[in-house]
Design a protein around this motif. Sequence first.
Motif, short mmCIF file in Angstrom:
data_model
loop_
_atom_site.label_atom_id
_atom_site.label_comp_id
_atom_site.label_asym_id
_atom_site.label_seq_id
_atom_site.Cartn_x
_atom_site.Cartn_y
_atom_site.Cartn_z
N GLN A 305 45.50 -17.76 -91.95
CA GLN A 305 45.14 -19.07 -91.41
C GLN A 305 43.69 -19.10 -90.93
N ALA A 306 43.20 -17.99 -90.40
CA ALA A 306 41.79 -17.91 -90.01
C ALA A 306 40.88 -18.05 -91.22
N LEU A 307 41.24 -17.37 -92.31
CA LEU A 307 40.44 -17.44 -93.54
C LEU A 307 40.46 -18.85 -94.12
N GLU A 308 41.61 -19.50 -94.05
CA GLU A 308 41.68 -20.88 -94.55
C GLU A 308 40.80 -21.81 -93.72
N ASP A 309 40.79 -21.63 -92.40
CA ASP A 309 39.88 -22.42 -91.57
C ASP A 309 38.44 -22.30 -92.07
N ALA A 310 38.03 -21.05 -92.29
CA ALA A 310 36.65 -20.79 -92.72
C ALA A 310 36.35 -21.46 -94.04
N SER A 311 37.27 -21.37 -94.98
CA SER A 311 37.06 -21.94 -96.31
C SER A 311 36.92 -23.46 -96.24
N VAL A 312 37.80 -24.11 -95.49
CA VAL A 312 37.75 -25.57 -95.41
C VAL A 312 36.50 -26.04 -94.65
N LEU A 313 36.16 -25.36 -93.55
CA LEU A 313 34.97 -25.76 -92.80
C LEU A 313 33.72 -25.63 -93.65
N ALA A 314 33.57 -24.51 -94.35
CA ALA A 314 32.39 -24.32 -95.20
C ALA A 314 32.34 -25.37 -96.31
N GLU A 315 33.48 -25.66 -96.91
CA GLU A 315 33.53 -26.66 -97.97
C GLU A 315 33.02 -28.02 -97.48
N LEU A 316 33.49 -28.43 -96.32
CA LEU A 316 33.10 -29.73 -95.79
C LEU A 316 31.62 -29.77 -95.40
N LEU A 317 31.14 -28.71 -94.78
CA LEU A 317 29.74 -28.68 -94.37
C LEU A 317 28.80 -28.67 -95.56
N LEU A 318 29.17 -27.96 -96.61
CA LEU A 318 28.31 -27.88 -97.80
C LEU A 318 28.35 -29.16 -98.64
N ALA A 319 29.44 -29.90 -98.53
CA ALA A 319 29.58 -31.13 -99.31
C ALA A 319 29.05 -32.36 -98.58
N SER A 320 28.79 -32.25 -97.29
CA SER A 320 28.34 -33.39 -96.49
C SER A 320 26.84 -33.33 -96.27
N GLU A 321 26.25 -34.47 -96.01
CA GLU A 321 24.82 -34.54 -95.75
C GLU A 321 24.50 -34.55 -94.27
N GLN A 322 25.49 -34.87 -93.44
CA GLN A 322 25.28 -34.92 -92.00
C GLN A 322 26.51 -34.41 -91.28
N VAL A 323 26.29 -33.94 -90.05
CA VAL A 323 27.40 -33.60 -89.17
C VAL A 323 27.82 -34.87 -88.45
N THR A 324 29.01 -35.39 -88.80
CA THR A 324 29.46 -36.67 -88.26
C THR A 324 30.88 -36.52 -87.70
N ASP A 325 31.30 -37.52 -86.95
CA ASP A 325 32.67 -37.55 -86.46
C ASP A 325 33.66 -37.56 -87.62
#
Length: 376
Positions: A305-325
């Motif tokens: 579950q820790a590894l899955e957290d990391a994978s999803v967080l990285a995916e979203l950060l790399l696919a987004s242009e800004q840190v938003t709500d």
Amino acid sequence: MPAVSNVLVIGAGAAGTAVAILLAEGGVSVELVDVKPDVSALGSGITLQGNALRVLRQLGVWDQVREHGFAFDTLGLRAPDPNGTLVAELEDVRTGGPDLPATVGMYRPDLAKILVDRATDVGVKVRFGTTFTDLDDDGAGVTVRFSDGSSGRYDLVVGADGVRSTTRAALGIELEPRGTGMGIWRVFTPRPQSVTRTDLVYGGPCYIAGYCPTGDSTLYAYLVEDWQDRTSLTPEESLEVMRGLSEAYHGPWDDIRVGMTDPARVNYTAFETHVLDGPWNRGRVVLIGDAVHTCPPTLAQGAAQALEDASVLAELLLASEQVTDELWDQFVARRLPRARTIVEASLQLSQWLLNRERGDVPGLMAEVAHLLSNPA
């Protein structure tokens, strides 16, 4: 461009090293700090199920994990009788897909070193023996002061520093793990040839007696009992207690017991749990892994579950242009329900054992396997 250009990760466990690797591979400048003096981790062995292996392959370390670990695809159930009779051999679900084994056991410090080495190889700046002393989030970034007197400014800080996360405490989040009433003895020891997979024994003086091969010549074995304060025991006394409890179990346990000779290889911990109902961030500081969800090891899903957290967080950060709500809402929507389901299932298995109740274990395990077979 990614939503962030430079990130600080606090904690070099599975969650922290994984998110550091994935962000660095995506072009982000990443620093990784850990308060421990080196990469070696406390503990004996670790069980990695298919969904964990899927992320480890994404990280580029699957070949090394396969080389250093011990893969198997079945689960054995044995009776607490004088022969340790095998009563069932179950085909385990390959939750990582058909091209990955159902389970790999390995020595926990080996996995830690593989992940930290990979992080270094992809450009992550790693510092051990260092932690933060202050986090100043001004909305546009986070200024961090460190225990070695240095400081830095980051677009994002990831707190992956475990069940008693100092990052979580610094954010003022009140979340403390609670005991479930169980304690677990673990020992790391030579692997006899009779052990080629995990076998579980339910009953006898312990709730569970099990073992997991971690390599060609090693394994870790474990015994789950009612939680007791064992802190006053010396290492030698701890070894004798574990050996004494194991005397009730036979079959491969008789071979395992022969190798249980090193007091330094024995440890005892409580089953603990917590879940942080979202959000998992406060401004530009976000928590992942055991810092936000911890489950008893009855499902062997903590690292996964820790590894899955990391994978999803990285995916979203790399696919987004800004840190938003919206980014944080997406992260919690994808991770919280899944992590909470795993925690609740782990607790249900523990409660059935504590109550000496015959619950629908096959049904629960099938439900969990179906969930985990779908990528996070």
